[in-house]
Enzyme design. Sequence first.
Site, mmCIF file in Angstrom:
data_model
loop_
_atom_site.group_PDB
_atom_site.id
_atom_site.type_symbol
_atom_site.label_atom_id
_atom_site.label_comp_id
_atom_site.label_asym_id
_atom_site.label_seq_id
_atom_site.Cartn_x
_atom_site.Cartn_y
_atom_site.Cartn_z
ATOM 1 N N LYS A 121 0.826 -1.210 0.000
ATOM 2 C CA LYS A 121 0.000 0.000 0.000
ATOM 3 C C LYS A 121 0.864 1.265 0.000
ATOM 4 O O LYS A 121 0.502 2.266 -0.605
ATOM 5 C CB LYS A 121 -0.969 -0.015 1.175
ATOM 6 C CG LYS A 121 -2.115 -0.991 0.896
ATOM 7 C CD LYS A 121 -2.989 -1.225 2.093
ATOM 8 C CE LYS A 121 -4.084 -2.231 1.736
ATOM 9 N NZ LYS A 121 -4.755 -2.758 2.913
ATOM 10 N N LYS A 203 -4.102 -10.623 -8.335
ATOM 11 C CA LYS A 203 -5.364 -11.251 -7.956
ATOM 12 C C LYS A 203 -6.522 -10.352 -8.336
ATOM 13 O O LYS A 203 -6.336 -9.158 -8.563
ATOM 14 C CB LYS A 203 -5.372 -11.509 -6.448
ATOM 15 C CG LYS A 203 -5.191 -10.247 -5.601
ATOM 16 C CD LYS A 203 -5.601 -10.434 -4.153
ATOM 17 C CE LYS A 203 -5.789 -9.089 -3.473
ATOM 18 N NZ LYS A 203 -6.658 -9.052 -2.346
ATOM 19 N N LYS A 206 -11.058 -5.461 -5.582
ATOM 20 C CA LYS A 206 -12.093 -4.439 -5.687
ATOM 21 C C LYS A 206 -11.547 -3.149 -6.254
ATOM 22 O O LYS A 206 -12.143 -2.517 -7.100
ATOM 23 C CB LYS A 206 -12.652 -4.137 -4.295
ATOM 24 C CG LYS A 206 -13.715 -5.106 -3.898
ATOM 25 C CD LYS A 206 -14.461 -4.556 -2.725
ATOM 26 C CE LYS A 206 -14.332 -5.495 -1.558
ATOM 27 N NZ LYS A 206 -13.237 -5.191 -0.655
HETATM 28 P P1 ADP Z 1 -10.228 -6.664 -1.818
HETATM 29 O O1 ADP Z 1 -8.827 -7.157 -1.801
HETATM 30 O O2 ADP Z 1 -10.950 -7.032 -3.058
HETATM 31 O O3 ADP Z 1 -10.409 -5.218 -1.443
HETATM 32 P P2 ADP Z 1 -10.957 -7.317 0.887
HETATM 33 O O4 ADP Z 1 -9.591 -6.882 1.312
HETATM 34 O O5 ADP Z 1 -12.133 -6.545 1.335
HETATM 35 O O6 ADP Z 1 -10.990 -7.479 -0.686
HETATM 36 O O7 ADP Z 1 -11.133 -8.839 1.292
HETATM 37 C C1 ADP Z 1 -12.382 -9.436 1.557
HETATM 38 C C2 ADP Z 1 -12.223 -10.944 1.570
HETATM 39 O O8 ADP Z 1 -12.084 -11.418 0.227
HETATM 40 C C3 ADP Z 1 -11.004 -11.435 2.329
HETATM 41 O O9 ADP Z 1 -11.349 -12.625 3.023
HETATM 42 C C4 ADP Z 1 -10.005 -11.751 1.258
HETATM 43 O O10 ADP Z 1 -9.120 -12.783 1.639
HETATM 44 C C5 ADP Z 1 -10.909 -12.223 0.128
HETATM 45 N N1 ADP Z 1 -10.301 -11.980 -1.185
HETATM 46 C C6 ADP Z 1 -10.100 -10.774 -1.784
HETATM 47 N N2 ADP Z 1 -9.546 -10.927 -3.014
HETATM 48 C C7 ADP Z 1 -9.399 -12.270 -3.192
HETATM 49 C C8 ADP Z 1 -8.893 -13.092 -4.269
HETATM 50 N N3 ADP Z 1 -8.505 -12.565 -5.431
HETATM 51 N N4 ADP Z 1 -8.899 -14.433 -4.090
HETATM 52 C C9 ADP Z 1 -9.343 -14.994 -2.943
HETATM 53 N N5 ADP Z 1 -9.837 -14.284 -1.906
HETATM 54 C C10 ADP Z 1 -9.861 -12.950 -2.010
#
Ligand code: ADP
Length: 341
Positions: A121, A203, A206
Amino acid sequence: MDFKNIPGAPENIVMSGIRPTGFLHLGNYFGAMRNYVKMQDEFTCFFMVADLHSLTTHPDTSGLKQNIYRVLAENIACGLDPAKVALYCQSHIHETAELYLYLNMLAYKGELEKTATFKDKVRLNPENVNAGLLTYPVLMATDILIHRAMFVPVGKDQEQHLEMARNFANRFNTRYEPVFPEPQAFNFNSELIKVPGLDGAGKMSKSENQMATLYLADEDEVIRKKVMRAKTDSGPTKKNDVKAPEIENLFTLLKLVSKTDVVEKFEHDFNTCTIRYGDLKKQLAEDMIQFIRPIRQSANAILADEDNLRKIMKQGAEKATISAMNTMKLVREAMKLNYFK
Ligand code: ADP
């Protein structure tokens, strides 16, 4: 499962959260929400929209409320039942601020600076390296420990944060009195999942990588376009060739949403050098559409009834607050902060 429990602590508590930083995607679904839905019948579940976490990277709050409603609606559309679980918003649990403060005294600058997500970040956003970003793992540990949760359904990207939550719990237990069980990442298939982006790098996410991410709100045509644009190579050159990362990723996605015989057909075609990536992508796109369309339609219907969403959020906050207050009583006792006694 190998973990340390605290005598008297409830053994079936589950906690997890998703940040309202944008539309939910397939990674959120397969890494987290799919497990939430499976766990809701057997466990006592606390699932939150992590709005405070989102402030560390998204200080502009103008779209926050709509994002929170969307995360709630999409969770429900995926099968989460607000009558069975506590579905709530992080900032409604005021006890969080207190426990976060105590745990911050048990977290060290060096270990926080070494966290992989912190380093990422900082690299992405060097002009907003705030203290909240540094102590993100402490806040995440607080969210879990405030319910004395033992199981945390998360994707692979959260493994390091979970390790830190266990460290903070153990430090508290050692310095004061045993209050917190050790939380464990949880997935029914035991392997933690990482859903790759369609570009073969990174990966699904969002906030970043949007063209390479399939969102639960994507319209059929958008899904088709994103999948058809996915990167491929010139094809296998010998029988049973090793798949390039971007091809491996397409197969990973196919396995998530397609039938076994479909996956086997394309595996066979790859191994015999007869694969046509265009066909693979067409099949993947159609199977994705079949998977995402009902979720999208249901989420849109739920989103249209904001009164109901507010009611759900309020009920969730009430359930989560009772649990948090109970834990904080134990915490203050353990820390001997009970001066009126
Ligand atoms: P993002 O990274 O999309 O902002 P968050 O940090 O809010 O998502 O994570 C929410 C949940 O989704 C967490 O449990 C995280 O491990 C899971 N998660 C987010 N991206 C992935 C991914 N590409 N593959 C598997 N799990 C994911």
